[in-house]
Design a protein around this motif. Sequence first.
Motif, mmCIF file in Angstrom:
data_model
loop_
_atom_site.group_PDB
_atom_site.id
_atom_site.type_symbol
_atom_site.label_atom_id
_atom_site.label_comp_id
_atom_site.label_asym_id
_atom_site.label_seq_id
_atom_site.Cartn_x
_atom_site.Cartn_y
_atom_site.Cartn_z
ATOM 1 N N MET A 93 0.832 -1.206 0.000
ATOM 2 C CA MET A 93 0.000 0.000 0.000
ATOM 3 C C MET A 93 0.861 1.248 0.000
ATOM 4 O O MET A 93 0.607 2.200 -0.726
ATOM 5 C CB MET A 93 -0.915 -0.023 1.240
ATOM 6 N N ALA A 94 1.884 1.197 0.835
ATOM 7 C CA ALA A 94 2.796 2.346 0.879
ATOM 8 C C ALA A 94 3.405 2.584 -0.500
ATOM 9 O O ALA A 94 3.593 3.736 -0.914
ATOM 10 C CB ALA A 94 3.895 2.081 1.899
ATOM 11 N N VAL A 95 3.656 1.501 -1.188
ATOM 12 C CA VAL A 95 4.255 1.628 -2.515
ATOM 13 C C VAL A 95 3.293 2.310 -3.473
ATOM 14 O O VAL A 95 3.681 3.148 -4.287
ATOM 15 C CB VAL A 95 4.641 0.234 -3.065
ATOM 16 N N VAL A 96 2.032 1.954 -3.359
ATOM 17 C CA VAL A 96 1.021 2.565 -4.234
ATOM 18 C C VAL A 96 0.989 4.070 -4.004
ATOM 19 O O VAL A 96 0.992 4.869 -4.944
ATOM 20 C CB VAL A 96 -0.362 1.951 -3.963
ATOM 21 N N ILE A 97 0.958 4.425 -2.731
ATOM 22 C CA ILE A 97 0.935 5.858 -2.396
ATOM 23 C C ILE A 97 2.192 6.529 -2.912
ATOM 24 O O ILE A 97 2.157 7.628 -3.475
ATOM 25 C CB ILE A 97 0.817 6.040 -0.867
ATOM 26 N N LEU A 98 3.323 5.838 -2.758
ATOM 27 C CA LEU A 98 4.590 6.388 -3.258
ATOM 28 C C LEU A 98 4.493 6.706 -4.741
ATOM 29 O O LEU A 98 4.860 7.800 -5.183
ATOM 30 C CB LEU A 98 5.712 5.373 -3.006
ATOM 31 N N LEU A 99 3.987 5.752 -5.510
ATOM 32 C CA LEU A 99 3.941 5.947 -6.959
ATOM 33 C C LEU A 99 3.002 7.090 -7.327
ATOM 34 O O LEU A 99 3.306 7.912 -8.192
ATOM 35 C CB LEU A 99 3.507 4.654 -7.642
ATOM 36 N N VAL A 102 4.735 10.218 -6.572
ATOM 37 C CA VAL A 102 5.783 10.537 -7.547
ATOM 38 C C VAL A 102 5.173 11.252 -8.748
ATOM 39 O O VAL A 102 5.662 12.287 -9.200
ATOM 40 C CB VAL A 102 6.533 9.263 -7.994
ATOM 41 N N VAL A 103 4.065 10.703 -9.236
ATOM 42 C CA VAL A 103 3.430 11.324 -10.409
ATOM 43 C C VAL A 103 2.895 12.699 -10.040
ATOM 44 O O VAL A 103 3.166 13.700 -10.721
ATOM 45 C CB VAL A 103 2.288 10.437 -10.944
ATOM 46 N N LEU A 104 2.156 12.733 -8.957
ATOM 47 C CA LEU A 104 1.567 13.997 -8.527
ATOM 48 C C LEU A 104 2.647 15.037 -8.276
ATOM 49 O O LEU A 104 2.570 16.177 -8.738
ATOM 50 C CB LEU A 104 0.781 13.745 -7.232
ATOM 51 N N THR A 130 5.132 13.495 -23.191
ATOM 52 C CA THR A 130 5.884 12.638 -22.268
ATOM 53 C C THR A 130 5.276 12.665 -20.881
ATOM 54 O O THR A 130 5.252 11.647 -20.178
ATOM 55 C CB THR A 130 7.370 13.050 -22.192
ATOM 56 N N GLY A 131 4.756 13.811 -20.481
ATOM 57 C CA GLY A 131 4.117 13.889 -19.174
ATOM 58 C C GLY A 131 2.911 12.978 -19.100
ATOM 59 O O GLY A 131 2.729 12.247 -18.106
ATOM 60 N N ALA A 132 2.128 12.990 -20.161
ATOM 61 C CA ALA A 132 0.942 12.132 -20.171
ATOM 62 C C ALA A 132 1.351 10.660 -20.114
ATOM 63 O O ALA A 132 0.774 9.864 -19.358
ATOM 64 C CB ALA A 132 0.123 12.408 -21.430
ATOM 65 N N VAL A 133 2.356 10.301 -20.899
ATOM 66 C CA VAL A 133 2.792 8.899 -20.914
ATOM 67 C C VAL A 133 3.327 8.488 -19.551
ATOM 68 O O VAL A 133 3.002 7.417 -19.020
ATOM 69 C CB VAL A 133 3.874 8.680 -21.997
ATOM 70 N N PHE A 134 4.139 9.354 -18.958
ATOM 71 C CA PHE A 134 4.710 9.054 -17.636
ATOM 72 C C PHE A 134 3.606 8.819 -16.627
ATOM 73 O O PHE A 134 3.580 7.803 -15.926
ATOM 74 C CB PHE A 134 5.615 10.204 -17.195
ATOM 75 N N ALA A 135 2.660 9.755 -16.599
ATOM 76 C CA ALA A 135 1.571 9.632 -15.630
ATOM 77 C C ALA A 135 0.781 8.349 -15.889
ATOM 78 O O ALA A 135 0.492 7.587 -14.960
ATOM 79 C CB ALA A 135 0.671 10.856 -15.709
ATOM 80 N N ALA A 136 0.471 8.109 -17.150
ATOM 81 C CA ALA A 136 -0.343 6.942 -17.471
ATOM 82 C C ALA A 136 0.344 5.647 -17.049
ATOM 83 O O ALA A 136 -0.259 4.786 -16.400
ATOM 84 C CB ALA A 136 -0.636 6.917 -18.973
ATOM 85 N N VAL A 137 1.600 5.499 -17.419
ATOM 86 C CA VAL A 137 2.308 4.247 -17.132
ATOM 87 C C VAL A 137 2.471 4.046 -15.628
ATOM 88 O O VAL A 137 2.173 2.961 -15.097
ATOM 89 C CB VAL A 137 3.689 4.227 -17.826
ATOM 90 N N ILE A 138 2.895 5.079 -14.931
ATOM 91 C CA ILE A 138 3.162 4.916 -13.500
ATOM 92 C C ILE A 138 1.874 4.734 -12.716
ATOM 93 O O ILE A 138 1.787 3.902 -11.801
ATOM 94 C CB ILE A 138 3.985 6.095 -12.947
ATOM 95 N N LEU A 139 0.837 5.482 -13.097
ATOM 96 C CA LEU A 139 -0.430 5.319 -12.377
ATOM 97 C C LEU A 139 -1.031 3.941 -12.644
ATOM 98 O O LEU A 139 -1.588 3.306 -11.746
ATOM 99 C CB LEU A 139 -1.406 6.433 -12.752
ATOM 100 N N PHE A 140 -0.893 3.488 -13.888
ATOM 101 C CA PHE A 140 -1.388 2.145 -14.186
ATOM 102 C C PHE A 140 -0.632 1.114 -13.363
ATOM 103 O O PHE A 140 -1.223 0.169 -12.822
ATOM 104 C CB PHE A 140 -1.228 1.850 -15.691
ATOM 105 N N MET A 141 0.662 1.305 -13.234
ATOM 106 C CA MET A 141 1.456 0.382 -12.418
ATOM 107 C C MET A 141 0.992 0.436 -10.968
ATOM 108 O O MET A 141 0.853 -0.596 -10.302
ATOM 109 C CB MET A 141 2.944 0.727 -12.530
ATOM 110 N N ALA A 142 0.723 1.645 -10.486
ATOM 111 C CA ALA A 142 0.254 1.781 -9.106
ATOM 112 C C ALA A 142 -1.066 1.032 -8.931
ATOM 113 O O ALA A 142 -1.282 0.328 -7.929
ATOM 114 C CB ALA A 142 0.075 3.262 -8.758
#
Lengths: 591, 277, 256
Positions: free
Chosen positions: B1-7, B10-12, B46-58
């Motif tokens: 859970m902490a990891v999810v919040i971390l990710l 990071v994006v935010l 690139t911002g959109a891609v970064f957010a999308a990939v990392i949030l999806f991973m989260a």
Amino acid sequence: MADIHTKTDEHITPTEVAEVELYHATSFWTKYIFSQDAKVIAIQYSIVAIAIGFVALALSSLIRLQLGFPHLFEFITPETYYQFVTMHGMIMVVYLLTALFLGGFGNYLIPLMIGARDMVFPYVNMLSFWIYFLAVIVLVVSFFVPGGPTGAGWTLYPPQAILSGTPGSQGAGIILMLASLALFIIGFTMGGLNYVVTVLQGRTRGMTMMRLPLTIWGIFTATVLALLAFPALLVATVMMLFDRVLGTSFFMPSLIEFGEHLSYGGGSPIMFQHLFWFFGHPEVYIVALPAFGIVSDLISVNARKNIFGYRMMVWAIVGIGGLSFIVWAHHMYVSGMHPFFGFFFATTTLIIAVPTAIKVYNWVLTLWRGDIHLTTPMLFSIGFIVTFVNGGLTGLFLGNVVVDVPLSDTMFVVAHFHMVMGVAPVMVIMGAIYHWYPKITGRMLNDAMGKFHFWVTFVGSYLIFFPMHYVGLVGVPRRYPELGDAAFIPESVATLNAFISISAFVVGFAQIVFLYNLIRSIRNGKHAGSNPWRATTLEWQTAQTPPGHGNFGDELPIVYRWPYDYSVPGASVDFIAQNDPGTGAKPETTS
Amino acid sequence: MAVVILLVLVVLGSVLFHVFSPWWWTEIATNWSVIDDMISVTFWITGAVFAAVILFMAYCIFKFQHTEGRVAAYEPENNKLEIWLTIITSLGITALLVPGLVVWFQFVTVPGIATEVEVLAQQWYWSYRLPGKDGKLGMVDNRLISNENPLGINPNDPYGQDDVVIDSDALHLPIGKPIKMLLRSADVLHDYYVPEFRAKMDMVPGMVTYFWIEPTRTGEFDVLCAELCGTGHYMMSGKVFIDTQEDYELWLLEQLTFAEISPSENLSTATVVADGN
Amino acid sequence: MTTVLVFLLIVSSVSIWWLSKQRLTSKPWLQSGLEIFDGHADQIRSSKPKVGLIVFLGIIGMFFSLLISGNLMRQEVTDWRQVPLPNILWINTELLIISSLCLHFALVAARKNDASLFLKKLPQGGSDLSNIEMIKPSVKRAVKNRLRLATFTSIAFLAGQMIAWKELSNSGFQLTGNPANSFFYLLTGIHGLHILGGLVALGRTMLGSWLQITQEKLMARIELCAFYWHFLLVVWLVLLVVMLGWAHDPFISSHH
């Protein structure tokens, strides 16, 4: 199912793999010092690489000390600053990352993962380490000669690298650097021959290329790249040595330095850049591809799910490897080379982003509907994905030729390459060490320290390098020990620099915890057993842990499946070892 | 859970940092705002891609973290999905590459009416040369560089006699006209970098490189060297002033030509050409 | 860099050809269980040292391609003055050809006594050496003589190269005088170093031919030496073409 061809046992003898005549060491010297056992050589490479890596880490602290708090430390002069920057860069890229991924992980994992007893040319393999060690010694000696080490930047561009305006140019500094690189290349070639031929010819029965773990695909492809790319650096090194020592003009145009007309003439500094970057770009993939391969396996094991799209992953590795040879001049967009090249190289550079992106998607899709265990290796893998995606995306700015023009030689570039090549692969190295330490030593690393190590390193590194992009966007150049009073730089940049530096010190200290964990756990770590992660690949199926001489006991394993049979429907356990003919019951390996 | 919040953080955090960052590019002073536009477009994509990939991973970690009894799905590959992802990625890449190359073409195509200004870089200072009244720069050779002839102008070339020699760190340029900066080095690699120009290029001894700009606002700007050239690299600074046409002409009047700074015995019998031939 | 890219193209073609036999389009997750995949069908037939040498020659080829690329790029610049090749280079070339021929015939001689063709393969792998014929004395003599001649001619080649250097520098073509000179010394020097390295291996082989090593081993070593020598001969011939000024980088010359 058309691809399967079953062979009856008529003309195949049970162990069709010819046994390698293993060298059996008897004395202390031949067992632990001049060992021909790839596992020992791997540890030797790793210890030297990590040790010199800590030297480079210390240098980076000095660099950040100067950038965050200029004028505070009198001993950091511009000369020494440039020497720190040069040595930090060269050590990290070549002597740490390349040596650790290929010499360290390659030597340990290749024979074990392909089911071989050792590398195919063990004597040459042993030599390769000692030549690497010699190269490191020569490099370290350059710190102590009159004039000190070279301060030409890790890129060593002529004409400045061998002229008096650059530190280390008049004494032995630059000469020792070039000699050290030549030695490294020769030693590395010996090792590389081993890694390639062992993967080609040393695989056990049933281990086809398409049953290799991606770790091996990554290391194998990276080695092929290295064998083809390092000669370019050797040519550049030899020519620069000639220019410096013998007075030739391969790279030296006619020039007047500090009022004095020098006797050089007609050489081309740009030719050096072509040679250097023809090596330099594949070099970053030599570092990245093993990381890609390893992280695929770390994610797969810890999500209990096959790596998504294995075929595409293999093609992507091979494709990236091939393409990496035709993108080099994106490091030369503002070099003054013919503008036509800008069109070509921007295109190839942006094309190479596509297979790389596919790999990222596949890593994340492996997590999708997986059974995710947030072990320390998994945490580092997640850290890799974040930093690699970030660093890879900023590469799209720099790869697009005209966008690179304002950004080149600014801190934006420094931030980009640290994120994508410094932080991301190092995340994988750390995760890999937590993952394979139990196999190498028989003990687990301390978990609490590992988690702490992850959190501080990941968050800290992100805080160092993400803001750094914006320092570059402001226009702050790289390789500036001080910013002077340039009007376009706001005061707040100094604050940001100080913040970055403090983050760097914190991250640096966290590595000491890691080092402590590594050393302490040899005696005090929890006993691991032979397969603590319940993984499918062959190295976890050895009879002994740590693996004994010859790796697999009396009989080499036979491989029946690919390495990603995790959570196979209908299997009794959630993983099936590669040498398991059935559906999940582990075969007994003889000892 | 902490990891999810971390990710998520990071994006935010990255997005917020970007939005509120006081650290942004300097105000542009030339026609190359299209490069700034390219940078902005790249940030968006690139911002959109970064957010999308990392949030999806989260999300994946959130939804699929191991719990008792959880079993991973079995899906070795999904060709259709991978092909779609490849297509979308390629489109994104094309969206960046094509405009980028169009702008690069503009960057390397110097307008015919551009006037020329030569910059000579040495360890560790800048000097400049203007074509003078005849509109042409005379021949130069690094081997002719000396105290009396700081830019190495060939004294036998008539076009060189009226070249304006600026042996100081301050260059002036007139606003509103395209200028081709010709870049030379006497010794090692340098790079003529004015952040507000956006354009820059290395100088390579033995070659003449170039870039072109059209200044769009007046002001005083820093010149920095952007290619490590030795110990004095970080101190190799100068100033460039963009002036209105009137101010520029006033400044020009105060500058000396090659003929004027040469000791009389160096003056050749070459005739000075007075008007634009 | 055209030469390099052409060489890379050759290497890539070989790699792609090899890769195409590795069934990269197969779906390995569907091919498991009791059906045993004979991985060996995919492996290269040659011995490990042979494969190792082929890879090593790929690296050496890359190295020389880069040097040649540098030469071709540089020779288009106007100050290049072609070096007049000393006549002794032609003698040296013949010596190198003789070296290669000697090694080739040494291999032929060693193969004549190839008892290994008749050796029994053992169930657990390897060969039954119990009744191997050690090398016949007459064959041994032939092999020894040819190896000796190969060594001698190679050493003579190196001596001849050094004489060529001396001649050139005495006629005023110093290393630093002209870029063409620099490249001449560099190219011939690097080639010579590779011959020297090869002589070390050849020395080991000769030692083997004196000692009681098996037919199989001796043949393998001679084969590797021969292969290496032929490769360096080809490299030398290419270098000659380059140094005579007969080669031009089409891409660069079109820009002038």
